[in-house]
Scaffold this motif. Structure first.
Motif, mmCIF file in Angstrom:
data_model
loop_
_atom_site.group_PDB
_atom_site.id
_atom_site.type_symbol
_atom_site.label_atom_id
_atom_site.label_comp_id
_atom_site.label_asym_id
_atom_site.label_seq_id
_atom_site.Cartn_x
_atom_site.Cartn_y
_atom_site.Cartn_z
ATOM 1 N N GLN A 78 28.216 39.585 27.812
ATOM 2 C CA GLN A 78 28.436 40.615 26.795
ATOM 3 C C GLN A 78 27.512 40.407 25.597
ATOM 4 O O GLN A 78 26.970 41.365 25.049
ATOM 5 C CB GLN A 78 29.894 40.632 26.361
ATOM 6 C CG GLN A 78 30.819 41.206 27.410
ATOM 7 C CD GLN A 78 32.286 41.060 27.063
ATOM 8 O OE1 GLN A 78 32.695 40.127 26.361
ATOM 9 N NE2 GLN A 78 33.092 41.969 27.576
ATOM 10 N N GLY A 79 27.317 39.154 25.204
ATOM 11 C CA GLY A 79 26.385 38.856 24.110
ATOM 12 C C GLY A 79 24.962 39.232 24.478
ATOM 13 O O GLY A 79 24.232 39.817 23.666
ATOM 14 N N ASP A 80 24.559 38.900 25.708
ATOM 15 C CA ASP A 80 23.223 39.272 26.175
ATOM 16 C C ASP A 80 23.049 40.780 26.175
ATOM 17 O O ASP A 80 22.016 41.300 25.751
ATOM 18 C CB ASP A 80 22.978 38.734 27.590
ATOM 19 C CG ASP A 80 22.874 37.221 27.652
ATOM 20 O OD1 ASP A 80 22.729 36.572 26.589
ATOM 21 O OD2 ASP A 80 22.943 36.687 28.781
ATOM 22 N N ARG A 81 24.065 41.487 26.642
ATOM 23 C CA ARG A 81 23.994 42.948 26.700
ATOM 24 C C ARG A 81 23.846 43.546 25.304
ATOM 25 O O ARG A 81 23.058 44.462 25.090
ATOM 26 C CB ARG A 81 25.246 43.502 27.377
ATOM 27 C CG ARG A 81 25.202 45.006 27.574
ATOM 28 C CD ARG A 81 26.492 45.488 28.235
ATOM 29 N NE ARG A 81 26.407 46.851 28.642
ATOM 30 C CZ ARG A 81 26.583 47.904 27.835
ATOM 31 N NH1 ARG A 81 26.862 47.709 26.571
ATOM 32 N NH2 ARG A 81 26.482 49.129 28.298
ATOM 33 N N GLU A 82 24.594 43.021 24.353
ATOM 34 C CA GLU A 82 24.511 43.527 22.975
ATOM 35 C C GLU A 82 23.129 43.274 22.383
ATOM 36 O O GLU A 82 22.578 44.143 21.700
ATOM 37 C CB GLU A 82 25.591 42.885 22.118
ATOM 38 C CG GLU A 82 26.979 43.389 22.437
ATOM 39 C CD GLU A 82 28.067 42.649 21.671
ATOM 40 O OE1 GLU A 82 27.749 41.957 20.677
ATOM 41 O OE2 GLU A 82 29.229 42.762 22.076
ATOM 42 N N ARG A 83 22.551 42.107 22.637
ATOM 43 C CA ARG A 83 21.205 41.808 22.126
ATOM 44 C C ARG A 83 20.168 42.747 22.745
ATOM 45 O O ARG A 83 19.282 43.259 22.055
ATOM 46 C CB ARG A 83 20.839 40.350 22.393
ATOM 47 C CG ARG A 83 21.467 39.381 21.406
ATOM 48 C CD ARG A 83 20.914 37.972 21.570
ATOM 49 N NE ARG A 83 21.309 37.355 22.845
ATOM 50 C CZ ARG A 83 22.514 36.852 23.085
ATOM 51 N NH1 ARG A 83 23.450 36.891 22.164
ATOM 52 N NH2 ARG A 83 22.774 36.305 24.262
ATOM 53 N N ALA A 127 20.751 45.763 24.067
ATOM 54 C CA ALA A 127 21.014 47.126 23.583
ATOM 55 C C ALA A 127 20.456 47.335 22.184
ATOM 56 O O ALA A 127 19.984 48.424 21.851
ATOM 57 C CB ALA A 127 22.507 47.422 23.622
ATOM 58 N N ALA A 128 20.478 46.289 21.361
ATOM 59 C CA ALA A 128 19.954 46.411 20.001
ATOM 60 C C ALA A 128 18.446 46.628 19.990
ATOM 61 O O ALA A 128 17.903 47.199 19.045
ATOM 62 C CB ALA A 128 20.311 45.168 19.192
ATOM 63 N N SER A 129 17.764 46.210 21.053
ATOM 64 C CA SER A 129 16.312 46.348 21.103
ATOM 65 C C SER A 129 15.865 47.656 21.760
ATOM 66 O O SER A 129 14.676 47.955 21.784
ATOM 67 C CB SER A 129 15.693 45.161 21.846
ATOM 68 O OG SER A 129 16.025 45.208 23.217
ATOM 69 N N LEU A 138 19.285 54.713 24.572
ATOM 70 C CA LEU A 138 20.598 54.111 24.747
ATOM 71 C C LEU A 138 21.687 55.182 24.802
ATOM 72 O O LEU A 138 22.608 55.099 25.617
ATOM 73 C CB LEU A 138 20.874 53.120 23.616
ATOM 74 C CG LEU A 138 22.094 52.239 23.749
ATOM 75 C CD1 LEU A 138 22.059 51.433 25.036
ATOM 76 C CD2 LEU A 138 22.202 51.320 22.546
ATOM 77 N N ARG A 192 24.232 55.917 27.930
ATOM 78 C CA ARG A 192 25.695 55.986 27.763
ATOM 79 C C ARG A 192 26.259 57.308 28.282
ATOM 80 O O ARG A 192 27.307 57.345 28.916
ATOM 81 C CB ARG A 192 26.072 55.771 26.311
ATOM 82 C CG ARG A 192 25.883 54.340 25.869
ATOM 83 C CD ARG A 192 26.285 54.145 24.431
ATOM 84 N NE ARG A 192 26.139 52.741 24.070
ATOM 85 C CZ ARG A 192 25.787 52.316 22.878
ATOM 86 N NH1 ARG A 192 25.558 53.175 21.901
ATOM 87 N NH2 ARG A 192 25.678 51.028 22.636
#
Length: 87
Positions: free
Chosen positions: A17-22, A24-26, A32, A36
């Motif tokens: 989940q942390g990897d996905r958030e990082r 997605a931020a890029s 994005l 979705r």
């Protein structure tokens, strides 16, 4: 053993989940949002092309769609199922 496995899986989930958030931020906000929107209706939202067809709905893609996917300069969607296409 099951509780150890559950703990390990929870840790892996938190990491993913942390990897996905990082990641997605890029990503560009419009891209994005498109992802979705498509993901709400289609699973998976992103598919490869299989030969000359969409990897999601398996219907043939036009020459223009195939060329756009292979060029990779813009986001290309299947004209039939709306999924995002990748080479």
């Amino acid at each position: 053993p099951l509780e150890q496995r559950l703990g390990r899986l929870r840790s892996e989930l938190a990491q993913a989940q942390g990897d996905r958030e990082r990641i997605a931020a890029s990503v560009e906000p419009r891209a994005l949002e498109l992802y979705r929107r498509v993901a709400q209706h289609r699973t998976p939202a992103v598919v490869g092309i299989a030969g000359d067809s969409c990897g999601g709905c398996h219907l043939p893609l036009s020459n223009q769609e195939r060329s756009a996917v292979r060029a990779g300069t813009t986001i290309t969607q299947c004209s039939n199922c709306d999924r995002i296409l990748v080479p």
